[in-house]
Design an enzyme around this catalytic site. Structure first.
Site, PDB file in Angstrom:
ATOM      1  N   CYS A 155     -28.897   2.476  24.139  1.00  0.00           N
ATOM      2  CA  CYS A 155     -29.412   2.505  22.765  1.00  0.00           C
ATOM      3  C   CYS A 155     -29.746   3.950  22.389  1.00  0.00           C
ATOM      4  O   CYS A 155     -29.691   4.853  23.224  1.00  0.00           O
ATOM      5  CB  CYS A 155     -30.656   1.616  22.641  1.00  0.00           C
ATOM      6  N   HIS A 162     -35.925  -0.110  29.042  1.00  0.00           N
ATOM      7  CA  HIS A 162     -34.503  -0.277  29.348  1.00  0.00           C
ATOM      8  C   HIS A 162     -34.160   0.291  30.718  1.00  0.00           C
ATOM      9  O   HIS A 162     -34.858   1.152  31.248  1.00  0.00           O
ATOM     10  CB  HIS A 162     -33.655   0.394  28.271  1.00  0.00           C
ATOM     11  N   CYS A 174     -32.618   5.538  24.555  1.00  0.00           N
ATOM     12  CA  CYS A 174     -32.173   5.911  25.898  1.00  0.00           C
ATOM     13  C   CYS A 174     -31.194   7.080  25.847  1.00  0.00           C
ATOM     14  O   CYS A 174     -31.179   7.921  26.748  1.00  0.00           O
ATOM     15  CB  CYS A 174     -31.572   4.707  26.610  1.00  0.00           C
ATOM     16  N   GLU A 217     -31.743   2.306  31.876  1.00  0.00           N
ATOM     17  CA  GLU A 217     -31.489   3.738  32.021  1.00  0.00           C
ATOM     18  C   GLU A 217     -32.777   4.547  31.869  1.00  0.00           C
ATOM     19  O   GLU A 217     -32.986   5.545  32.563  1.00  0.00           O
ATOM     20  CB  GLU A 217     -30.400   4.215  31.059  1.00  0.00           C
TER      21      GLU A 217
END
Length: 161
Positions: free
Chosen positions: A103, A76, A106, A78
């Site tokens: 999520c 992801h 993360c 981030e």
């Protein structure tokens, strides 16, 4: 806009996150992130993509099932922004601008490196268990979370060019 007719810091950094998202090869969900320190200096940026060095032609970008699901492979935005820093401790007290609400995985990474605030553009998975757990962890960690409020970035960029 302010009296000097320039964009706010929030618009600037969310703009960087939005431009970063355009680097993603994901055909369905492009996400970008920008991490900023207290001096409004960009510390790191990232976008969602496969782990570097892997032959992406051997992996799926589909939402499929089993080993044919992109969710098993994609890093992801981030998470990539956190990993892209040379010094993880440099993230303590920083703000994360991200185009999609983080999520639960993360969120854990944000907490571990000391992110103090998360500013997100959209939350299309709101109400799902992973997002509920992200919100719970952010609250328990004392991380401020807020939705980005600003001009429409596309209109703003077109107006300025």
């Amino acid at each position: 806009m302010n009296k000097f007719n320039n964009i706010s810091w929030d618009e600037y950094f969310m703009g960087i996150a939005s431009l970063s998202a355009l680097r993603s090869k994901d055909p369905n969900t492009k996400v970008g992130a920008c991490i900023v320190d207290d001096d409004n200096k960009v510390v790191s940026i990232g976008y969602n993509g496969m782990p570097k060095g892997l032959d992406e032609s051997q992996l799926s970008w589909n939402k499929g099932e089993g080993l044919d699901s992109k969710y098993l492979y994609v890093c992801h935005a981030e998470f990539n922004a956190i990993l892209n820093t040379r010094n993880g401790s440099a993230l303590k007290g920083c703000r994360l601008y991200v185009t999609l609400f983080p999520c639960n995985e993360c969120a854990k990474a944000c907490i571990q490196v000391g992110i103090k605030e998360v500013i997100y553009m959209e939350n299309k998975y709101d109400g799902t268990i992973p997002i509920q757990s992200s919100k719970k962890m952010f609250e328990l960690a004392g991380i401020k979370v807020r939705k980005f409020v600003g001009s429409q970035l596309k209109e703003l960029v077109n107006e300025k060019l």
